[in-house]
Design a protein around this motif. Structure first.
Motif, PDB file in Angstrom:
ATOM      1  N   UNK A 241       0.805  -1.228   0.000  1.00  0.00           N
ATOM      2  CA  UNK A 241       0.000   0.000   0.000  1.00  0.00           C
ATOM      3  C   UNK A 241       0.836   1.275   0.000  1.00  0.00           C
ATOM      4  N   UNK A 242       2.054   1.221   0.560  1.00  0.00           N
ATOM      5  CA  UNK A 242       2.868   2.436   0.672  1.00  0.00           C
ATOM      6  C   UNK A 242       4.212   2.328  -0.044  1.00  0.00           C
ATOM      7  N   UNK A 243       4.685   1.124  -0.267  1.00  0.00           N
ATOM      8  CA  UNK A 243       5.960   0.791  -0.928  1.00  0.00           C
ATOM      9  C   UNK A 243       7.164   1.012  -0.015  1.00  0.00           C
ATOM     10  N   UNK A 244       7.924  -0.065   0.183  1.00  0.00           N
ATOM     11  CA  UNK A 244       9.186  -0.005   0.922  1.00  0.00           C
ATOM     12  C   UNK A 244      10.317  -0.002  -0.092  1.00  0.00           C
ATOM     13  N   UNK A 245      11.159   0.997  -0.029  1.00  0.00           N
ATOM     14  CA  UNK A 245      12.300   1.104  -0.940  1.00  0.00           C
ATOM     15  C   UNK A 245      13.572   1.175  -0.112  1.00  0.00           C
ATOM     16  N   UNK A 246      14.320   0.056  -0.051  1.00  0.00           N
ATOM     17  CA  UNK A 246      15.539  -0.010   0.759  1.00  0.00           C
ATOM     18  C   UNK A 246      15.280   0.432   2.204  1.00  0.00           C
ATOM     19  N   UNK A 247      14.247  -0.159   2.797  1.00  0.00           N
ATOM     20  CA  UNK A 247      13.857   0.093   4.191  1.00  0.00           C
ATOM     21  C   UNK A 247      13.228   1.459   4.428  1.00  0.00           C
ATOM     22  N   UNK A 248      12.983   2.208   3.374  1.00  0.00           N
ATOM     23  CA  UNK A 248      12.411   3.552   3.541  1.00  0.00           C
ATOM     24  C   UNK A 248      11.002   3.614   2.950  1.00  0.00           C
ATOM     25  N   UNK A 249      10.136   4.343   3.632  1.00  0.00           N
ATOM     26  CA  UNK A 249       8.761   4.519   3.169  1.00  0.00           C
ATOM     27  C   UNK A 249       8.493   6.013   3.034  1.00  0.00           C
ATOM     28  N   UNK A 250       8.086   6.415   1.852  1.00  0.00           N
ATOM     29  CA  UNK A 250       7.799   7.827   1.575  1.00  0.00           C
ATOM     30  C   UNK A 250       6.353   8.128   1.956  1.00  0.00           C
ATOM     31  N   UNK A 251       6.183   9.002   2.953  1.00  0.00           N
ATOM     32  CA  UNK A 251       4.842   9.384   3.409  1.00  0.00           C
ATOM     33  C   UNK A 251       4.536  10.844   3.097  1.00  0.00           C
ATOM     34  N   UNK A 252       5.313  11.438   2.205  1.00  0.00           N
ATOM     35  CA  UNK A 252       5.181  12.875   1.948  1.00  0.00           C
ATOM     36  C   UNK A 252       3.817  13.246   1.361  1.00  0.00           C
ATOM     37  N   UNK A 253       3.108  12.256   0.776  1.00  0.00           N
ATOM     38  CA  UNK A 253       1.798  12.546   0.189  1.00  0.00           C
ATOM     39  C   UNK A 253       0.662  12.465   1.206  1.00  0.00           C
ATOM     40  N   UNK A 254       0.981  12.054   2.435  1.00  0.00           N
ATOM     41  CA  UNK A 254      -0.056  11.961   3.460  1.00  0.00           C
ATOM     42  C   UNK A 254      -0.468  13.374   3.882  1.00  0.00           C
ATOM     43  N   UNK A 334       1.550   6.576  12.583  1.00  0.00           N
ATOM     44  CA  UNK A 334       1.335   7.196  11.275  1.00  0.00           C
ATOM     45  C   UNK A 334       1.208   6.151  10.181  1.00  0.00           C
ATOM     46  N   UNK A 335       2.137   5.169  10.174  1.00  0.00           N
ATOM     47  CA  UNK A 335       2.123   4.140   9.133  1.00  0.00           C
ATOM     48  C   UNK A 335       0.849   3.303   9.215  1.00  0.00           C
ATOM     49  N   UNK A 336       0.516   2.824  10.423  1.00  0.00           N
ATOM     50  CA  UNK A 336      -0.677   1.989  10.577  1.00  0.00           C
ATOM     51  C   UNK A 336      -1.937   2.800  10.292  1.00  0.00           C
ATOM     52  N   UNK A 337      -1.932   4.066  10.682  1.00  0.00           N
ATOM     53  CA  UNK A 337      -3.075   4.932  10.375  1.00  0.00           C
ATOM     54  C   UNK A 337      -3.292   5.063   8.883  1.00  0.00           C
ATOM     55  N   UNK A 338      -2.205   5.177   8.143  1.00  0.00           N
ATOM     56  CA  UNK A 338      -2.316   5.300   6.684  1.00  0.00           C
ATOM     57  C   UNK A 338      -2.774   3.981   6.064  1.00  0.00           C
ATOM     58  N   UNK A 339      -2.288   2.844   6.600  1.00  0.00           N
ATOM     59  CA  UNK A 339      -2.766   1.543   6.122  1.00  0.00           C
ATOM     60  C   UNK A 339      -4.275   1.431   6.346  1.00  0.00           C
ATOM     61  N   UNK A 340      -4.718   1.792   7.552  1.00  0.00           N
ATOM     62  CA  UNK A 340      -6.141   1.701   7.879  1.00  0.00           C
ATOM     63  C   UNK A 340      -6.977   2.589   6.967  1.00  0.00           C
ATOM     64  N   UNK A 341      -6.459   3.791   6.683  1.00  0.00           N
ATOM     65  CA  UNK A 341      -7.186   4.708   5.799  1.00  0.00           C
ATOM     66  C   UNK A 341      -7.345   4.109   4.405  1.00  0.00           C
ATOM     67  N   UNK A 342      -6.282   3.468   3.911  1.00  0.00           N
ATOM     68  CA  UNK A 342      -6.343   2.829   2.589  1.00  0.00           C
ATOM     69  C   UNK A 342      -7.327   1.663   2.567  1.00  0.00           C
ATOM     70  N   UNK A 343      -7.276   0.845   3.620  1.00  0.00           N
ATOM     71  CA  UNK A 343      -8.158  -0.323   3.696  1.00  0.00           C
ATOM     72  C   UNK A 343      -9.619   0.109   3.639  1.00  0.00           C
ATOM     73  N   UNK A 344      -9.955   1.153   4.389  1.00  0.00           N
ATOM     74  CA  UNK A 344     -11.345   1.633   4.428  1.00  0.00           C
ATOM     75  C   UNK A 344     -11.724   2.341   3.130  1.00  0.00           C
TER      76      UNK A 344
END
Length: 558
Positions: A241-254, A334-344
């Motif tokens: 849902x968010x993409x992991x790139x070399x252990x990093x997750x970009x949340x700048x669009x949140x 923040x990460x889990x909140x964004x996952x939950x938002x996507x799921x819903x």
């Protein structure tokens, strides 16, 4: 067998065995990622490495001399890097160079470097075999986004795969038997290239042929199902849902995200909560996040009670750990909140339930009606998700006389689903239809009926449990029971095992998934007598997988 420990051991050796004093680390675009996967920046600095620079960066020809510094060079043995390093040695900026290559270095290149070291600043040249990205202790990637064109190897990807697998074998001190998926020319080519190097480099591989060690090379096209499914464990969900790139997750669009959380690091080496929850399901993660926050609140209240000099002293001493815990709590909420938002927002529980029914149950009519119903009521469903449902249907039913793949595609067009995803439906059939597969993925006799389990206790979190198992589960089960057929998975050599393998490296040409990583983790946990490591050209989510499929088909027709 632990790829993170193997990589860290080499990095430690490289940093600690050079002369004491301040050091600079000179890397290339790939080795900087290799190191960052196992070491945080602050950890590196604690080992007297005060600066990290890129060998290929545009540097002024007449920069300041830093002869008092020692330079640790950690690079891949590519032709470009050899040339750049030769230029560096002709006009050395530093007083001493300790050079470490991630893989086998040709003797001719050693000679070229020696010729350019006119000022004799090179103190050491060694091979430290970390030519891979260590993702989890049992999971590695080579960071190759696409591997084939027109059903044959993309040449640079083949070369990189050979090098990456050789470094894994050397870092783990293994000289294994090699087996490969028999119907795949890609697997066969890679297997024999590796065997050729092992036979040539007998001194390097003097660990002895071990009948209890095995390298098994598989083709992604044999299981196109797993990368298309929605995921419900933490690491896999984040990547999907968010993409992991070399252990990093970009949340700048949140929306409303703070600068500190615009990019977060999810590393099991640096984050105990993440390490403990990698394979937890969605509902369990919600509960564990709640527990983490409650623990933090208790500690925060303790910090607020500063009533004496002793309280102040205690606060100052524990503040760094408190601040780190605070950052960790904020990050995961923040990460889990964004996952939950996507799921819903995208009705992913409903989508996933139908996905699982299609791949796990024998009910063509029911599957067809459910997909049609979802297409007709897709206001909250993304184009990508509805198209993936049709792909799963097509992979299962396209060759049956009553298949309605084309009808479903027509319905998607009526709903103005992006042409990109429409093409992907036919691309996936060309890439991994029955003509490409050695195994029958959707064998109804082996299908496990979907089960639901709802995790209750945290408001707003419902977790659907699925019973889908990747084809890799069946393959490993057959391997350890001695039932993996030799005509389907031949050896590259004449050696026979003395028994079932105890150490296995599985490598998937075309990429692996975090669901398959969970499968390997479960095998390792349930069978202490065996050790399995999983690797692939890359680690896919559905988006990157479909990009690789599209690229390979596009090249085929170009």
């Amino acid at each position: 067998m632990n790829v993170i420990e193997a990589a860290k051991a080499y990095v430690n050796k490289m940093i600690e065995e050079s002369e004491p004093g301040m050091k600079l680390l000179l890397v290339d675009k790939e080795t900087i990622s290799i190191i960052s996967m196992v070491y945080g920046q602050s950890d590196i600095q604690q080992k007297e490495v005060f600066l990290v620079e890129r060998l290929d960066a545009n540097k002024p020809t007449q920069g300041p001399s830093l002869r008092y510094l020692k330079c640790l060079v950690f690079i891949r043995p590519t032709q470009q890097n050899i040339e750049l390093l030769c230029n560096e040695l002709q006009n050395p900026k530093y007083g001493a160079y300790y050079i470490y290559f991630t893989n086998i270095l040709a003797k001719a290149d050693v000679k070229i470097l020696a010729e350019h070291d006119e000022q004799e600043v090179v103190k050491e040249v060694q091979e430290y075999y970390i030519d891979f990205l260590a993702v989890n202790p049992h999971l590695f990637s080579l960071g190759i986004p696409y591997s084939m064109t027109n059903s044959i190897w993309y040449a640079p990807a083949l070369q990189r795969s050979v090098q990456g697998l050789l470094s894994i074998l050397l870092s783990l001190k293994m000289c294994p038997l090699i087996r490969y998926q028999g119907n795949s020319k890609l697997c066969k080519d890679l297997s024999f290239r590796i065997k050729e190097v092992i036979d040539k480099e007998t001194t390097l591989f003097s660990f002895g042929q071990n009948g209890n060690a095995l390298l098994l090379i598989l083709d992604r096209r044999d299981d196109p199902i797993t990368p298309l499914l929605n995921q419900w464990t933490y690491q896999a969900m984040v990547h999907e849902l968010l993409t992991i790139n070399n252990n990093r997750v970009n949340l700048s669009q949140v929306p409303g995200i703070s600068k500190e959380l615009s990019e977060v690091v999810l590393s099991a080496e640096q984050d105990a909560f993440y390490a403990e929850n990698l394979f937890m399901n969605y509902g369990e993660i919600g509960q564990n996040i709640k527990d983490l926050m409650e623990q933090f609140q208790i500690k925060a209240k303790g910090h607020q009670k500063i009533e004496s000099i002793a309280d102040m002293k205690n606060f100052v001493e524990t503040y760094p750990q408190f601040k780190k815990l605070s950052g960790n709590v904020s990050k995961h909420i923040t990460v889990v909140g964004e996952l939950a938002a996507n799921v819903t927002k995208y009705s992913l529980l409903e989508v996933s339930e139908i996905e699982q029914e299609v791949v796990s149950q024998n009910d063509h009519s029911g599957h067809l009606q459910n997909i049609k119903k979802m297409i007709n009521n897709m206001s909250n469903i993304r184009d990508a998700d509805i198209a993936k449902l049709v792909m799963l249907y097509a992979l299962r039913y396209h060759n049956q006389s009553n298949s309605e793949t084309n009808r479903l595609v027509a319905m998607l067009k009526q709903k103005s689903v992006s042409e990109y995803y429409i093409k992907d439906i036919y691309n996936i059939l060309e890439y991994a239809g029955t003509h490409s597969r050695q195994s029958e993925l959707l064998n109804v006799e082996n299908a496990v009926k979907i089960t639901k389990r709802f995790f209750k206790g945290l408001n707003g979190v419902e977790n659907i449990y699925t019973q889908h198992k990747p084809l890799l589960h069946e393959t490993l089960d057959a391997l350890f029971k001695g039932r993996l057929k030799e005509n389907l998975y031949p050896y590259t050599n004449q050696y026979q095992t003395n028994g079932r393998p105890q150490k296995v490296i599985v490598f998937v040409v075309g990429g692996v998934t975090y669901e398959e990583s969970l499968t390997v983790h479960t095998f390792n946990k349930n069978f202490p007598g065996i050790q399995i490591i999983l690797g692939g050209t890359t680690v896919h989510n559905s988006k990157s997988f479909l990009e690789e499929v599209e690229r390979s088909i596009r090249n085929k027709h170009s």
